[in-house]
Design an enzyme around this catalytic site. Sequence first.
Site, short mmCIF file in Angstrom:
data_model
loop_
_atom_site.label_atom_id
_atom_site.label_comp_id
_atom_site.label_asym_id
_atom_site.label_seq_id
_atom_site.Cartn_x
_atom_site.Cartn_y
_atom_site.Cartn_z
N HIS A 369 -45.16 42.57 -34.48
CA HIS A 369 -46.28 41.69 -34.18
C HIS A 369 -46.38 41.25 -32.74
CE1 HIS A 369 -48.16 40.71 -38.06
NE2 HIS A 369 -46.99 41.02 -38.56
N LYS A 560 -57.29 28.53 -31.51
CA LYS A 560 -56.10 29.36 -31.73
C LYS A 560 -54.92 28.60 -31.16
CE LYS A 560 -58.08 32.69 -29.21
NZ LYS A 560 -57.80 33.93 -29.91
N ARG A 561 -53.69 29.06 -31.43
CA ARG A 561 -52.54 28.39 -30.82
C ARG A 561 -52.72 28.29 -29.31
NH1 ARG A 561 -48.04 27.05 -34.27
NH2 ARG A 561 -47.02 26.49 -32.33
N LYS A 566 -52.89 33.27 -23.99
CA LYS A 566 -54.23 33.19 -24.57
C LYS A 566 -55.23 32.58 -23.58
CE LYS A 566 -52.58 32.83 -29.40
NZ LYS A 566 -53.36 33.81 -30.19
N THR A 668 -56.73 37.81 -34.98
CA THR A 668 -57.55 37.87 -36.18
C THR A 668 -58.66 36.82 -36.09
OG1 THR A 668 -55.92 36.44 -37.25
CG2 THR A 668 -55.82 38.80 -37.77
N LYS A 672 -62.70 36.74 -37.44
CA LYS A 672 -63.32 35.69 -38.26
C LYS A 672 -64.58 35.14 -37.58
CE LYS A 672 -58.77 34.24 -38.96
NZ LYS A 672 -57.81 33.11 -39.01
C1 LIG Z 1 -56.94 33.08 -37.85
C2 LIG Z 1 -56.09 31.94 -37.55
C3 LIG Z 1 -55.17 32.00 -36.49
C4 LIG Z 1 -55.06 33.21 -35.58
O1 LIG Z 1 -56.03 33.09 -34.54
P1 LIG Z 1 -55.97 34.02 -33.25
O2 LIG Z 1 -57.25 33.69 -32.56
O3 LIG Z 1 -55.93 35.43 -33.73
O4 LIG Z 1 -54.78 33.63 -32.47
C5 LIG Z 1 -54.38 30.91 -36.25
N1 LIG Z 1 -54.47 29.79 -37.00
C6 LIG Z 1 -55.34 29.69 -38.01
C7 LIG Z 1 -55.39 28.41 -38.79
C8 LIG Z 1 -56.17 30.76 -38.33
O5 LIG Z 1 -57.02 30.64 -39.37
#
Ligand SMILES: *Cc1c(COP(=O)(O)O)cnc(C)c1O
Length: 838
Positions: A369, A560-561, A566, A668, A672
């Site tokens: 990952h 995101k984190r 990022k 991911t 979304k």
């Molecule tokens: C999808 C998701 C992530 C991952 O987000 P990235 O933009 O891919 O880093 C992290 N936390 C939550 C709660 C998510 O639903």
Amino acid sequence: MQTQDTHKQPENDLNGSSVADLKRDFLNKLFYVQGKFPALASLNDYYMALSYTVRDRLLERWINTAAIYTDSGARTICYLSAEFLMGPQLGNNLINLGIYDQAQQAVEELGLDLDALLEQEEEPGLGNGGLGRLAACYLDSMATLEIPSIGYGIRYEFGIFEQDIRDGWQVERTDKWLRFGNPWEISRPEWAVEVKLGGHVDHYTDEQGRYRVRWIPYEVVKGVPYDNPILGYKTNTANTLRLWTAEAPESFDFAAFNSGNYAGAVHKKMVSENVSKVLYPNDDSDRGKRLRLTQQIFFVSCSLQDTIRIMQVQDLPLAKFHEKFVIQLNDTHPAISIAELMRLLVDEHYMKWDQAWAITQRTFAYTNHTILPEALERWPIALFSSLLPRHMEIIYEINHHFIDDVRMKFPDDPDRIARMSLIDESGEKYVRMAHLACVGSHAINGVAALHTELLQQDVLSDFYALYPHKFSNKTNGVTPRRFVVLSNPRLTDLISSKIGNGWIKHLDELKKLEAYVDDIEFQQEWQDIKYNLKRDLANQIVKDYGINVDPHSLFDIQAKRIHEYKRQHLNVLHIITLYNRIKANPDIDITPQTFLFGGKAAPGYFMAKLIIKLINSVADVVNRDPDVRDRIKVVFLKDYSVKFAQHVYPAADLSEQISTAGKEASGTGNMKFAMNGALTIGTLDGANIEIREEVGAENFFLFGLTEQEVQKMSADGYSPIDYYHTNLELKLAIDRIASGFFSHGDPELFKPLLHTLFDRDPYFLFADYQAYIDCQHQASLVYRDLERWTRMSILNVARMGKFSSDRSIREYCEDIWHIKPVKVELNTSMPDNLSLKH
Ligand SMILES: *Cc1c(COP(=O)(O)O)cnc(C)c1O
């Protein structure tokens, strides 16, 4: 639901799905499970009553599924993951059961509001972010595709911390998600197992003259499984997520062991229970190393012992282990299972080494990952041997055989052997978990095309040279059930009104939407839905933060984190640049924009916390400055979680996916957002590349260095200060921060952040600054042509079919797992007798 069973009493037909059935059962649960009558019942009691009502309908499917899997001895995928970020269960279960509307009507007729009940649920935050959420999406897809599967993980008592913001800084609170009970789990104490820790190993010869090994542990921890049903979308399949809780074993005679030291005995019990106490936040510090390794061996050993128990129940010989099970390792956190399966087969079941090794290699598959060097797991030998003395021996033995193989294929190449060894001996000695995973698995995959390419060419290139056949790419995906149907019912209804609802299980069918892209009426409905979602979020923001944001403005969201790679701080530099332009020319014509951020920083990651403080500090100034005249707004939304993500993704116009190229394995969140009609502004990184390929370059805002350019710049020597001196707007933005303008005149506050940006910044913010600013400008111009934007938004959704986690799981099934669906028929009638067999 039809039943021919004439013996069945109507009051036993607990699982009807009509509104009347649900109402009756809801009241039944309120009285007889919660023990409340309406005048005393809290909102939480109502939530629980509805959850138990739904759970009965799940259990019916769960029991049938378990029976069919057991009878057929079906080949099963075990998905081992230290994290499962499941999100709230009630809404998703209503969707997957197909009774959402009936439940809504049932509670309405009882004077309740379904949304309010859904809000009550404390989500199990048993993961940090993307990796744990991927595991959850995969469970949903495996159940939907009717793939026999078990998820194995840890039932952390405290999940990911809750985030508060005080004075602009992140403050962490413990996540007491089990406080009011968890209606979705069933404990199975009868299947508890014991896990050994520490101590030493004896080697001896038994009566038959065979060489034997006996591990005498320092302590033993008991693992108790808690089962959670995972229902597929409109299937009868309900798979299991089995999470382990650590307890002190009763078999330990504390009183005798501690010679009457009662407090000592209780202390020992506490120490055992600590094993599953808390999820570790991703953290680059070394804190809690020993407990972390303990958690890994704990859940891995429990899970493997459980698989062996299942083999025994189904009367299967251990020689067929790899035919019955395939085990997917979600990153290296469960990689110790390679040594643990060897130990169980060789030490406890007396299998010959070579046979055990052949079975082990055929059983495991490994998903990598990350290629961030600081995130590649390795354990100091001293720690490893003291906690797992037998596993240490086994790893040395595996390494011995492995190095012989390498030597055979690459003679006279000691450097290669040193690089590939399971033991890093370059300084202090370490066990390299990724190497163990590669050697012990028959398949190795990355999570997006670029990521897999980088694994093969760089991080795991030696393993690729040795085992090219093991490598493949499996681009991540997300479940459209949770992230479109549940979180965006309005968009779901509009889409289904045009193309039917087949897309929910076959996301490629979204392609049919392309036929409507020029339909003015459809465009208008599409716009209205987005506007309403933005208005709802705006209302929530006023309520929670007292900040007015304009739903007509461009909603630009980065959720995101928080991590330097990022690049939330690149986003901030753009905001400051816009602010500077307004200050220089208050009448400037700019597209009104709302910048929303969400995300948690690891508690030990100072720079990430400073970035949160910076966002909030800039927000304070920008939101209040009368010159801005509300044209730009900045809000940091606290406590990002799955529940919150479901509210936020649908309201985005623009999705920020701006990581330094080569750093984000897949992402991911990008999927979304796009599935909910956001356009992406992003770099050529992770799955962004594939999203852009699918939606078309003309429907994607691309900027920035490529991974190769980043590599080259890194090798040639990157000099951020040159950018600072030659780019006036960049200089102005940085100087604003450095002057203390956003920190009440304190020039010290953000110095550490600025320092990293000037000092060979490995994330190349200054190098990508101008390209990002230009690209943002382009996006803001396109947004002024709402019809054009809407067309792009429709095309993004129409072309997202590839990014369903169903597609990912199909690929795993075909290329790695070799598992086929098993249909579950629903046998609704209760047996008349138990026809016990003993
Ligand atoms: C999808 C998701 C992530 C991952 O987000 P990235 O933009 O891919 O880093 C992290 N936390 C939550 C709660 C998510 O639903």
